[in-house]
Scaffold this motif. Structure first.
Motif, PDB file in Angstrom:
ATOM      1  N   UNK A  59      43.894  16.790  10.544  1.00 39.12           N
ATOM      2  CA  UNK A  59      43.405  17.229  11.845  1.00 39.12           C
ATOM      3  C   UNK A  59      43.903  16.326  12.958  1.00 39.12           C
ATOM      4  N   UNK A  60      43.833  14.988  12.743  1.00 40.11           N
ATOM      5  CA  UNK A  60      44.268  14.054  13.770  1.00 40.11           C
ATOM      6  C   UNK A  60      45.768  14.159  14.030  1.00 40.11           C
ATOM      7  N   UNK A  61      46.570  14.202  12.955  1.00 37.04           N
ATOM      8  CA  UNK A  61      48.033  14.202  13.115  1.00 37.04           C
ATOM      9  C   UNK A  61      48.511  15.520  13.724  1.00 37.04           C
ATOM     10  N   UNK A  62      47.963  16.644  13.269  1.00 40.20           N
ATOM     11  CA  UNK A  62      48.396  17.952  13.798  1.00 40.20           C
ATOM     12  C   UNK A  62      47.970  18.097  15.255  1.00 40.20           C
ATOM     13  N   UNK A  63      46.762  17.666  15.552  1.00 36.84           N
ATOM     14  CA  UNK A  63      46.275  17.759  16.935  1.00 36.84           C
ATOM     15  C   UNK A  63      47.161  16.948  17.870  1.00 36.84           C
ATOM     16  N   UNK A  64      47.519  15.709  17.452  1.00 39.46           N
ATOM     17  CA  UNK A  64      48.397  14.874  18.286  1.00 39.46           C
ATOM     18  C   UNK A  64      49.760  15.520  18.474  1.00 39.46           C
ATOM     19  N   UNK A  65      50.305  16.130  17.404  1.00 38.60           N
ATOM     20  CA  UNK A  65      51.617  16.766  17.514  1.00 38.60           C
ATOM     21  C   UNK A  65      51.578  17.952  18.477  1.00 38.60           C
ATOM     22  N   UNK A  66      50.501  18.748  18.401  1.00 37.23           N
ATOM     23  CA  UNK A  66      50.411  19.901  19.295  1.00 37.23           C
ATOM     24  C   UNK A  66      50.218  19.444  20.729  1.00 37.23           C
ATOM     25  N   UNK A  67      49.411  18.401  20.904  1.00 37.50           N
ATOM     26  CA  UNK A  67      49.072  17.984  22.261  1.00 37.50           C
ATOM     27  C   UNK A  67      50.187  17.167  22.908  1.00 37.50           C
ATOM     28  N   UNK A  68      50.813  16.267  22.165  1.00 40.30           N
ATOM     29  CA  UNK A  68      51.780  15.339  22.788  1.00 40.30           C
ATOM     30  C   UNK A  68      53.229  15.572  22.350  1.00 40.30           C
ATOM     31  N   UNK A  69      53.407  16.373  21.310  1.00 35.25           N
ATOM     32  CA  UNK A  69      54.748  16.583  20.825  1.00 35.25           C
ATOM     33  C   UNK A  69      55.367  17.846  21.386  1.00 35.25           C
ATOM     34  N   UNK A  70      56.358  18.349  20.632  1.00 30.13           N
ATOM     35  CA  UNK A  70      57.057  19.569  21.044  1.00 30.13           C
ATOM     36  C   UNK A  70      57.229  20.451  19.832  1.00 30.13           C
ATOM     37  N   UNK A  71      57.178  21.741  20.081  1.00 26.12           N
ATOM     38  CA  UNK A  71      57.339  22.714  19.000  1.00 26.12           C
ATOM     39  C   UNK A  71      58.780  22.670  18.495  1.00 26.12           C
ATOM     40  N   UNK A  72      58.988  23.050  17.220  1.00 26.16           N
ATOM     41  CA  UNK A  72      57.982  23.477  16.245  1.00 26.16           C
ATOM     42  C   UNK A  72      57.309  22.281  15.562  1.00 26.16           C
ATOM     43  N   UNK A  73      56.107  22.539  15.075  1.00 22.93           N
ATOM     44  CA  UNK A  73      55.332  21.525  14.351  1.00 22.93           C
ATOM     45  C   UNK A  73      55.225  21.971  12.897  1.00 22.93           C
ATOM     46  N   UNK A  74      55.539  21.054  11.975  1.00 23.04           N
ATOM     47  CA  UNK A  74      55.488  21.350  10.551  1.00 23.04           C
ATOM     48  C   UNK A  74      54.556  20.361   9.850  1.00 23.04           C
ATOM     49  N   UNK A  75      53.868  20.883   8.850  1.00 22.43           N
ATOM     50  CA  UNK A  75      53.027  20.048   7.995  1.00 22.43           C
ATOM     51  C   UNK A  75      53.558  20.154   6.560  1.00 22.43           C
ATOM     52  N   UNK A  76      53.702  18.995   5.917  1.00 19.92           N
ATOM     53  CA  UNK A  76      54.168  19.000   4.521  1.00 19.92           C
ATOM     54  C   UNK A  76      53.295  18.060   3.711  1.00 19.92           C
ATOM     55  N   UNK A  77      52.880  18.554   2.537  1.00 17.83           N
ATOM     56  CA  UNK A  77      52.130  17.748   1.578  1.00 17.83           C
ATOM     57  C   UNK A  77      52.992  17.539   0.335  1.00 17.83           C
ATOM     58  N   UNK A  78      53.011  16.307  -0.169  1.00 19.95           N
ATOM     59  CA  UNK A  78      53.788  15.970  -1.352  1.00 19.95           C
ATOM     60  C   UNK A  78      52.866  15.249  -2.328  1.00 19.95           C
ATOM     61  N   UNK A  79      52.804  15.769  -3.534  1.00 23.05           N
ATOM     62  CA  UNK A  79      52.035  15.103  -4.589  1.00 23.05           C
ATOM     63  C   UNK A  79      53.007  14.275  -5.430  1.00 23.05           C
ATOM     64  N   UNK A  80      52.976  12.989  -5.227  1.00 24.79           N
ATOM     65  CA  UNK A  80      53.847  12.063  -5.970  1.00 24.79           C
ATOM     66  C   UNK A  80      52.932  11.006  -6.597  1.00 24.79           C
ATOM     67  N   UNK A  81      53.365   9.793  -6.619  1.00 31.65           N
ATOM     68  CA  UNK A  81      52.467   8.723  -7.064  1.00 31.65           C
ATOM     69  C   UNK A  81      51.341   8.526  -6.072  1.00 31.65           C
ATOM     70  N   UNK A  82      51.484   9.094  -4.886  1.00 37.85           N
ATOM     71  CA  UNK A  82      50.434   9.125  -3.868  1.00 37.85           C
ATOM     72  C   UNK A  82      50.444  10.507  -3.230  1.00 37.85           C
ATOM     73  N   UNK A  83      49.384  10.837  -2.531  1.00 42.03           N
ATOM     74  CA  UNK A  83      49.341  12.082  -1.770  1.00 42.03           C
ATOM     75  C   UNK A  83      49.907  11.791  -0.390  1.00 42.03           C
ATOM     76  N   UNK A  84      51.019  12.439  -0.068  1.00 42.07           N
ATOM     77  CA  UNK A  84      51.745  12.164   1.167  1.00 42.07           C
ATOM     78  C   UNK A  84      51.518  13.330   2.126  1.00 42.07           C
ATOM     79  N   UNK A  85      51.126  12.995   3.353  1.00 47.15           N
ATOM     80  CA  UNK A  85      50.980  13.981   4.410  1.00 47.15           C
ATOM     81  C   UNK A  85      52.014  13.676   5.490  1.00 47.15           C
ATOM     82  N   UNK A  86      52.786  14.685   5.893  1.00 41.96           N
ATOM     83  CA  UNK A  86      53.817  14.495   6.910  1.00 41.96           C
ATOM     84  C   UNK A  86      53.647  15.573   7.972  1.00 41.96           C
ATOM     85  N   UNK A  87      53.624  15.156   9.243  1.00 41.88           N
ATOM     86  CA  UNK A  87      53.576  16.079  10.373  1.00 41.88           C
ATOM     87  C   UNK A  87      54.794  15.803  11.242  1.00 41.88           C
TER      88      UNK A  87
END
Length: 815
Positions: free
Chosen positions: A730-758
């Motif tokens: 919620x925090x990362x996507x909200x910041x991207x929509x508010x302060x970034x520029x389109x397009x906005x992508x979200x990616x989740x990766x299940x590796x040795x850790x759970x990785x969230x990328x916006x």
């Protein structure tokens, strides 16, 4: 004119002051065997009229016949008068000198007589000179002289020769050279004199070794000359040999040769074992029959040995013998040799002074009484004398060298001085080797401490590495490698090589490796990372160059390959700074050199680098290495690359096994330069481990995004991580929509850790700040940093990505 005519012509001429004295030889039966031209002129008989007749026919007094007269009974060198009968029957009084040339077994003595008239002596000073010279040659000359007949049997020798061989003339007569000279060289000298008889060519400065009755316990070296001996009429009488005892000069030259060899041969490397072997090789066989070099253990580790107390425990570093395999050695090379406290070697170490011992010395007997194995071998190989020389350098005792002789020629004081000189030269080289070992060990410890002790845990590749320090004397180099986990389950593979060797190269390598890890954390693309390294190294060179004591600027440069592998896209991004190309082994077993754009080495400054992008199949293997693996003094680099590809393509169960196989194939011996090798087998994260969605640019879409995230976590069995993940997303996507520029992508990766990328298209990087009490915003990234294990930002040519990682629960199985 034939000989008879010449004799008659001489007979008819009256004697004058220019006439030579009469030379007559008589054998043991009193028969004339030689009749000179001077005798023809003095007595009127031709040679063929006298030779073969009894000499008594010439004497005016028959009672003085040689068989039983005073002439044979006179002492050697007798001078007196002879009354002879001339051919015209008149009596002739001559002054004469008698020399004995007897052979054993003869009845009487074989004589050489010189005779002359008083008138000739008075009118010819040269006659007195000839007699004086002959007398000096036989009695007082320092040059040893022997006369041999045509059978090479001795017919006479002077006093100097009698002293040299230790055998008087009466015993020597009739003997051959092999009867008075022991050793194989006697036969060589006899054959050489036979050659002189056959060819008439003199033998000059012929070196003969052997022992004589004068000194039967020591070898002597003689310089001999031989030439034909003829009478005045040219008839061959035998061989005249002169001999000089050059033993002292020979030993002096031999010692100088040994010292010269020691100075050029010992210390060719900075290796303790090699230097010890060189010491033993110089001493055997010219100085000793067996040599052992035992050194204290701390020396081998590069440490300075402390004082020796009690018994000596040393390491056998070298031994050499005149017998193949050195069977008389008590311990093998590399083994421990223990000397009791009372043994001569231990005492030599304690006192630090050399010792010369003979077989019957009580110290030797006491030592052998406690060491039956050593005593048995010394007896078997008939050791007669020992030299024990401490190995000392710069006031420190490093070990002991034992010299043994089994020949019947014990060590003398001169041998001890020579052994000391050789060992002293070797000791300096051994101490230099010790210091080099210490410095090299320190550099190697530093080098290894600066390299990864173990590769980090990551799932993008299965990696293995090897580092081999150089075996040369130049010291450890600046080769390094690294495996750096990056965001998004990616990994960076690095191999580099700093120019030069020693501590400076290691220090420069440490700086570069630290800089690479720092820049990798910023997630710079490979080409930009190398540009930053290039600027850093140029800056370091410029600052170091201001001090004359530092390494010159032009010596500070390096090569490097930096590669980033993404297991999601299976793409490699590679940039090279003057480094050898990577090798790719495809899953089908085909090895190829990657066509990478190679930039200039780091440190030159101002030149660009480029990134090469390629997609590699899952299960491919990539080898990064330094030039020490492929370069060789005997082959060019293309041959090394070909051999590397061939070795890399051979089957191997794992990257670790492949590292060993490659090194074994390309480096059968110690490397001439440092070698770093890194092999990585690629893995892939498939669709079941990766989920991505595009987020609309409306803040209202955040709630739908949270629902999508919970669905993915439920599918992966990670619902217990849902609360934190929802909050972070919620925090990362909200910041991207508010302060970034389109397009906005979200990616989740299940590796040795759970990785969230916006990701968004803006290049503006967020930064963490602490919000004040009444601030309405500014707490988002702080919250993300508190709730996750790691977070960060990486830039690309299309924008930026903000990522964070949460460790998987212990109960959750890693992928």
């Amino acid at each position: 004119m034939n000989e008879s005519d010449a004799a008659k012509d001489g007979r008819d001429r009256p004697a004058s002051s220019a006439d030579s004295p009469a030379v007559i030889t008589v054998d043991g039966d009193g028969i004339v065997t030689a009749w000179s031209t001077g005798a023809v002129r003095l007595l009127g008989y031709a040679a063929d009229e006298v030779v073969g007749r009894p000499v008594g026919d010439l004497l005016a007094d028959r009672d003085a016949a040689p068989g039983d007269g005073a002439l044979h009974r006179a002492r050697d060198g007798w001078v007196g008068e002879l009354i002879l009968r001339h051919a015209d029957r008149r009596r002739v009084t001559l002054s004469a000198r008698r020399y004995a040339l007897s052979r054993p077994g003869d009845d009487g003595s074989c004589l050489l007589m010189l005779a002359w008239t008083d008138e000739a002596a008075a009118s010819s000073p040269a006659l007195h000179d000839e007699v004086a010279i002959l007398d000096w040659l036989l009695k007082a000359s320092p040059v040893a002289l022997t006369v041999y007949d045509t059978d090479l049997q001795c017919v006479g020798q002077n006093v100097a020769m009698s002293r040299m061989v230790g055998m008087p003339q009466q015993e020597r007569l009739g003997r051959q050279i092999t009867d008075v000279l022991a050793g194989p060289d006697a036969e060589r000298w006899e054959r050489r004199m036979q050659q002189v008889l056959r060819t008439g060519i003199p033998a000059e400065s012929f070196i003969v070794r052997g022992r004589t009755p004068a000194d039967p316990d020591h070898d002597h070296v003689f310089s001999a000359d031989a030439s034909l001996l003829r009478d005045r009429d040219g008839r061959l009488l035998g061989v005249c040999a002169t001999v000089h005892d050059v033993t002292a000069q020979h030993l002096y030259r031999e010692r100088l040769a040994i010292l010269n060899e020691a100075s050029t041969r010992i210390g060719s490397t900075l290796d303790v074992g090699t230097t010890a072997q060189e010491l033993a090789g110089v001493a055997v066989p010219r100085l000793a029959d067996f040599v052992s070099v035992d050194l204290l253990e701390p020396l081998l580790r590069g440490e300075e040995p402390g004082p020796v107390t009690g018994g000596a425990v040393l390491r056998r570093m070298a031994h050499k013998s005149i017998h193949d395999g050195a069977p008389e050695a008590v311990v093998r090379q590399g083994e421990i040799d223990i000397y009791p406290w009372h043994s001569p070697p231990a005492r030599c170490l304690l006192a630090g002074v050399p010792v010369l011992l003979r077989a019957m010395d009580p110290h030797i007997e006491s030592w052998f009484a406690d060491d039956p194995v050593r005593a048995a071998r010394a007896k078997t190989y008939a050791f007669h004398s020992w030299l024990l020389v401490p190995v000392r350098a710069r006031g420190t005792t490093l070990g002991v060298t034992v010299f043994c002789r089994s020949r019947n020629e014990p060590f003398e004081q001169e041998d001890l001085v020579l052994a000391e000189e050789i060992v002293t030269r070797a000791a300096i080289s051994l101490d230099n080797a010790r210091r080099f070992t210490r410095e090299r060990t320190a550099s190697l410890v530093l080098q290894r401490s600066l390299l990864p002790q173990q590769l980090p845990r990551q799932s993008a590749v299965e990696a293995a590495c090897r580092y081999l320090p150089t075996s040369s004397q130049s010291g450890v180099g600046g080769d390094w490698f690294d495996v750096i986990p990056l965001s998004g389950a990616r990994v960076a593979l690095v191999v580099g090589d700093v120019a030069g060797h020693g501590l400076h190269a290691s220090a420069s390598m440490s700086r570069l490796r630290t800089a690479v890890r720092t820049l990798a954390d910023v997630d710079l693309p490979p080409d930009e990372l190398l540009t930053q390294l290039d600027d850093l190294l140029s800056h370091l060179a410029a600052t170091e160059g201001t001090d004359p004591a530092e390494t010159p600027v032009q010596d500070t440069w390096a090569t490097c390959t930096y590669m980033v592998y993404d297991p999601v896209s299976r793409r490699c991004s590679i940039a090279s700074a003057g480094h050898p190309p990577p090798v790719l082994l495809a899953p089908d077993g085909v090895a190829t050199l990657l066509d990478v754009m190679v930039g200039p080495p780091l440190g030159l400054g101002g030149l660009p680098f480029e990134t090469t992008e390629l997609r590699v199949p899952e299960g491919s293997e990539i080898a990064l290495y330094t030039d020490g693996l492929i370069e060789s003094p005997t082959a060019d680099i293309d041959d090394g690359l070909r051999r590397l590809k061939d070795a890399f393509a051979r089957p191997a169960p794992s990257p670790d096994a492949r590292c060993d196989a490659v090194l074994e194939a390309l480096l059968p011996g110690p490397p001439a330069d440092d070698v770093a090798l890194l092999i990585a087998r690629t893995r892939a994260l498939h669709e079941d481990k990766v989920a991505a969605v595009e987020v609309p640019g409306d803040p209202a879409a955040v709630s739908g995004t949270r629902s999508w995230v919970m669905d993915r976590l439920e599918a992966w069995g990670l619902t217990d991580m849902g609360f934190v993940t929802e909050l972070v997303v919620s925090e990362l996507v909200t910041n991207a929509i508010r302060y970034g520029a389109a397009p906005v992508h979200l990616r989740l990766i299940k590796d040795t850790a759970l990785i969230c990328e916006v990701s968004d298209a803006s290049s503006t990087a967020p930064h963490l700040r602490r919000a004040r009490v009444f601030d309405e915003g500014g707490r988002g990234l702080l919250l993300v940093a508190q709730l996750t294990q790691r977070w960060g930002t990486r830039h690309s040519r299309r924008g930026k990505t903000i990522w964070c990682e949460q460790p998987l629960n212990v109960a959750t199985e890693p992928p």
